[in-house]
Enzyme design. Structure first.
Site, mmCIF file in Angstrom:
data_model
loop_
_atom_site.group_PDB
_atom_site.id
_atom_site.type_symbol
_atom_site.label_atom_id
_atom_site.label_comp_id
_atom_site.label_asym_id
_atom_site.label_seq_id
_atom_site.Cartn_x
_atom_site.Cartn_y
_atom_site.Cartn_z
ATOM 1 N N ARG A 1 36.752 38.699 34.965
ATOM 2 C CA ARG A 1 35.643 39.472 34.408
ATOM 3 C C ARG A 1 34.368 38.664 34.614
ATOM 4 O O ARG A 1 34.380 37.438 34.461
ATOM 5 C CB ARG A 1 35.836 39.713 32.902
ATOM 6 C CG ARG A 1 36.832 40.785 32.604
ATOM 7 C CD ARG A 1 36.308 42.162 33.016
ATOM 8 N NE ARG A 1 37.310 43.183 32.795
ATOM 9 C CZ ARG A 1 38.210 43.575 33.690
ATOM 10 N NH1 ARG A 1 38.242 43.031 34.875
ATOM 11 N NH2 ARG A 1 39.073 44.527 33.400
ATOM 12 N N ASP B 1 34.600 38.667 42.646
ATOM 13 C CA ASP B 1 34.895 40.107 42.717
ATOM 14 C C ASP B 1 34.305 40.820 41.514
ATOM 15 O O ASP B 1 34.356 42.040 41.420
ATOM 16 C CB ASP B 1 36.419 40.331 42.768
ATOM 17 C CG ASP B 1 36.772 41.794 43.019
ATOM 18 O OD1 ASP B 1 36.164 42.393 43.940
ATOM 19 O OD2 ASP B 1 37.632 42.342 42.306
ATOM 20 N N GLU C 1 27.559 43.705 36.379
ATOM 21 C CA GLU C 1 28.009 44.552 37.490
ATOM 22 C C GLU C 1 27.867 46.045 37.213
ATOM 23 O O GLU C 1 27.827 46.845 38.146
ATOM 24 C CB GLU C 1 29.458 44.234 37.849
ATOM 25 C CG GLU C 1 30.481 44.650 36.791
ATOM 26 C CD GLU C 1 31.917 44.384 37.244
ATOM 27 O OE1 GLU C 1 32.204 43.277 37.713
ATOM 28 O OE2 GLU C 1 32.742 45.316 37.100
ATOM 29 N N HIS D 1 34.177 44.413 42.806
ATOM 30 C CA HIS D 1 35.284 44.754 41.895
ATOM 31 C C HIS D 1 36.329 45.624 42.614
ATOM 32 O O HIS D 1 36.626 46.737 42.188
ATOM 33 C CB HIS D 1 34.758 45.461 40.649
ATOM 34 C CG HIS D 1 35.647 45.261 39.458
ATOM 35 N ND1 HIS D 1 35.155 45.066 38.195
ATOM 36 C CD2 HIS D 1 37.000 45.204 39.331
ATOM 37 C CE1 HIS D 1 36.163 44.921 37.347
ATOM 38 N NE2 HIS D 1 37.291 45.002 38.022
HETATM 39 P P1 NAI Z 1 47.585 39.294 31.379
HETATM 40 O O1 NAI Z 1 47.308 39.784 30.011
HETATM 41 O O2 NAI Z 1 48.945 39.512 31.964
HETATM 42 O O3 NAI Z 1 47.283 37.709 31.462
HETATM 43 C C1 NAI Z 1 46.153 37.108 30.931
HETATM 44 C C2 NAI Z 1 46.529 35.664 30.633
HETATM 45 O O4 NAI Z 1 45.340 34.990 30.224
HETATM 46 C C3 NAI Z 1 47.546 35.539 29.484
HETATM 47 O O5 NAI Z 1 48.628 34.714 29.882
HETATM 48 C C4 NAI Z 1 46.738 34.903 28.364
HETATM 49 O O6 NAI Z 1 47.512 34.036 27.540
HETATM 50 C C5 NAI Z 1 45.710 34.131 29.172
HETATM 51 N N1 NAI Z 1 44.564 33.707 28.381
HETATM 52 C C6 NAI Z 1 44.074 34.248 27.229
HETATM 53 N N2 NAI Z 1 43.050 33.513 26.761
HETATM 54 C C7 NAI Z 1 42.898 32.482 27.622
HETATM 55 C C8 NAI Z 1 42.034 31.364 27.665
HETATM 56 N N3 NAI Z 1 41.133 31.161 26.704
HETATM 57 N N4 NAI Z 1 42.144 30.511 28.700
HETATM 58 C C9 NAI Z 1 43.067 30.686 29.659
HETATM 59 N N5 NAI Z 1 43.939 31.728 29.664
HETATM 60 C C10 NAI Z 1 43.857 32.600 28.663
HETATM 61 O O7 NAI Z 1 46.468 39.929 32.310
HETATM 62 P P2 NAI Z 1 46.492 40.155 33.875
HETATM 63 O O8 NAI Z 1 47.088 41.482 34.184
HETATM 64 O O9 NAI Z 1 47.049 38.957 34.536
HETATM 65 O O10 NAI Z 1 44.932 40.262 34.179
HETATM 66 C C11 NAI Z 1 44.063 39.160 33.963
HETATM 67 C C12 NAI Z 1 42.644 39.653 34.017
HETATM 68 O O11 NAI Z 1 42.335 40.043 35.353
HETATM 69 C C13 NAI Z 1 42.366 40.937 33.188
HETATM 70 O O12 NAI Z 1 42.126 40.657 31.830
HETATM 71 C C14 NAI Z 1 41.160 41.465 33.861
HETATM 72 O O13 NAI Z 1 40.033 40.863 33.256
HETATM 73 C C15 NAI Z 1 41.278 40.964 35.305
HETATM 74 N N6 NAI Z 1 41.570 42.042 36.251
HETATM 75 C C16 NAI Z 1 40.724 42.199 37.320
HETATM 76 C C17 NAI Z 1 40.934 43.190 38.254
HETATM 77 C C18 NAI Z 1 40.052 43.338 39.453
HETATM 78 O O14 NAI Z 1 40.081 44.394 40.101
HETATM 79 N N7 NAI Z 1 39.273 42.345 39.823
HETATM 80 C C19 NAI Z 1 42.053 44.138 38.106
HETATM 81 C C20 NAI Z 1 42.915 43.853 36.973
HETATM 82 C C21 NAI Z 1 42.654 42.844 36.080
#
Ligand code: NAI
Length: 358
Positions: free
Chosen positions: A233, A257, A262, A294
Site C-alpha cells: 500500500r 506498484d 494514487e 497498481h
Molecule cells: P496477508 O494478510 O496474507 O499477509 C499480511 C502479513 O503482514 C501477515 O502475515 C501479517 O502478520 C503481516 N503484518 C501485519 N503487520 C505487520 C507489520 N507491522 N510488519 C510486518 N508485517 C506485518 O495479506 P496478503 O494477501 O499477503 O497481502 C499483503 C498486502 O498486499 C495487502 O494487505 C495489500 O495491502 C497488498 N496487496 C496489493 C495488491 C496489488 O495489486 N499491488 C494486491 C493484493 C494485495
C-alpha cells in the site's frame, strides 16, 4: 440481489458478467468512484461492490445505509478504506476477497526487481531506436544477494519462495511469523533486515503500525544503493523520505506498484492531462525508478477469482448464511482494527473520498 458496482472498468464487467451466470444477481455498473457524493447512485440496491480507491468512510456508509444498502462486498483483499466501526453502527456487513492470487502480486514484485536490475525499460527503448550500446545497463546477479521481506502472509510467502528459488538469502520480518517461511528464510528484527538487505520488499497491510514504516530512519539503516520494492500500500512508505533517499543515492533502485496519493491518478487514462501531483512527477524524473499503476493483482486468474468470491459473498449473505469472508472489527488480522480515521494522514478531512487499499 441488486448490486451497485462502483469504479467499474470494462475488464471488471467482463469477469463479473462471466461469474454472474451462476449467481444471477442484478448488477448495475458505475464507472465513478464510490464517495459520499456518489453513494446515492446505490438507491434501490441492497449491495454495493467496491474497489481499492473507493471511500467507505463514515459519511459514505451513512448515505449507503439510508439508501438501503446492507452489504459492502469489496472486490479486494485490503480493507483499509472501510471504516469498520461505522459499518458496524449501521449494521452493515462488510466482505472481502482475502486471497485470489498471491502469485500475481509476488510475481509482479519480481518483475519490478528484474526490470530495475537489468534496466529493461531503458534497453527496450534503446533497441527500438537502433541504439545497441550497453553503457548504463549494467546489472547484478540476484543469486547470492540478501532480500528482506516485510510481511510474510500469503503474498510475502510466495515472494520469499520465489527469491529463495533464485538463490537469494531471504530475511523476513512479521509480528506473526509463518512456519512455512521458516524453511526458506530467517526471521530477524526489522532493524537487522534493514541493515543486511540488498533488496527490501514490502508485503504487509496498511495499518497504524505500518504507516510510513519506510521513513528517513529506516532508510538511514539500509545499505547504500538498496533496492526498495513496494507492492503493498502506498502509505506504508513516506514518499518525501524516499525522494530524499533517491537524491542522496541511498536508494539505488525504486519499484512501486502503489503510491500514497494514487487515488487521484491510478486506474485512469490521464495521458492527455497535466499531472498536478508534484511529488509523483518528481518520482518520475529519476532514472532508477519504475512505477506501475497498481497492477500487481491484474492477472486473468486473479480477476476470475475476485469476481467469483465477490459474488459468492453476496450470494451467501442473501441466503442468510452471512458472507463467506466477512470483515469484522474483531478479526485477528491487524487491518481489521484499522478504521481510516485511525491512521495518521487518513483523517476524514484528508480522505476526500480517495483512500487507497487490493
Ligand atoms: P496477508 O494478510 O496474507 O499477509 C499480511 C502479513 O503482514 C501477515 O502475515 C501479517 O502478520 C503481516 N503484518 C501485519 N503487520 C505487520 C507489520 N507491522 N510488519 C510486518 N508485517 C506485518 O495479506 P496478503 O494477501 O499477503 O497481502 C499483503 C498486502 O498486499 C495487502 O494487505 C495489500 O495491502 C497488498 N496487496 C496489493 C495488491 C496489488 O495489486 N499491488 C494486491 C493484493 C494485495
Amino acid at each position: 440481489m441488486k448490486v451497485a458496482v462502483y469504479s467499474t472498468k470494462p475488464y471488471d464487467q467482463a469477469f463479473l458478467q462471466r461469474a454472474n451466470k451462476t449467481h444471477r444477481h442484478a448488477l448495475s455498473y458505475f464507472d465513478v468512484r464510490l464517495i459520499s457524493a456518489t453513494a446515492p447512485l446505490a438507491r434501490g440496491h441492497q449491495a454495493v461492490c467496491a474497489f481499492v480507491n473507493d471511500d467507505l468512510g463514515r459519511d459514505t456508509l451513512e448515505v449507503l445505509s439510508d439508501e438501503g444498502v446492507r452489504i459492502v462486498a469489496l472486490r479486494a483483499a485490503g480493507f483499509n478504506n472501510v471504516d469498520l466501526a461505522a459499518a458496524a453502527e449501521q449494521d452493515m456487513t462488510v466482505a472481502r476477497v482475502p486471497s485470489y492470487s498471491p502469485h500475481a502480486v509476488a510475481e509482479h514484485a519480481l518483475a519490478l526487481i528484474l526490470t530495475l536490475n537489468r534496466k529493461l525499460y531503458r534497453a527496450y527503448n534503446r533497441v527500438r531506436e537502433g541504439n545497441f550500446s550497453l553503457d548504463g545497463l549494467l546489472g547484478f546477479d540476484l543469486c547470492g544477494k540478501t532480500v528482506g521481506v516485510i510481511g510474510t502472509g500469503k503474498i510475502g510467502t510466495v515472494f520469499a519462495r520465489i527469491m529463495a528459488g533464485l538463490g537469494c538469502r531471504v530475511l523476513a520480518y512479521d509480528p506473526a511469523p509463518n512456519p512455512d517461511v521458516d524453511k526458506l528464510a530467517s526471521y530477524v528484527p526489522l532493524e537487522e533486515l534493514f541493515l543486511a538487505s540488498d533488496i527490501v520488499s514490502l508485503h504487509c497491510p496498511l495499518t497504524p503500525d505500518t504507516y510510513h514504516v519506510i521513513n528517513d530512519d529506516a532508510l538511514a539503516r539500509m545499505k547504500r544503493g538498496v533496492m526498495l520494492i513496494n507492492t503493498s500500500r502506498g502509505r506504508v512508505v513516506d514518499t518525501q523520505a524516499i525522494i530524499r533517499g533517491l537524491k542522496q543515492g541511498k536508494i539505488g533502485y525504486l519499484g512501486l506498484d502503489v503510491y500514497e496519493e494514487e487515488a487521484d491518478l491510478f486506474f485512469e487514462d490521464l495521458s492527455c492531462r497535466m499531472i498536478q501531483d508534484d511529488v509523483f512527477s518528481r518520482l518520475l524524473t529519476f532514472p532508477n525508478v519504475v512505477i506501475t499503476g497498481h497492477q500487481g493483482f491484474f492477472t486473468k486468474e486473479a480477476l476470475s477469482a475476485i469476481a467469483e468470491v465477490t459474488l459468492s459473498n453476496i450470494t451467501e449473505f442473501e441466503a442468510g448464511r452471512g458472507p463467506l469472508h466477512e470483515v469484522t472489527q474483531n478479526q485477528a488480522n491487524p487491518t481489521a482494527t484499522c478504521a481510516p480515521s485511525a491512521l495518521p494522514g487518513l483523517l476524514p478531512d484528508r480522505i476526500r473520498g480517495d483512500i487507497p487499499a487490493p
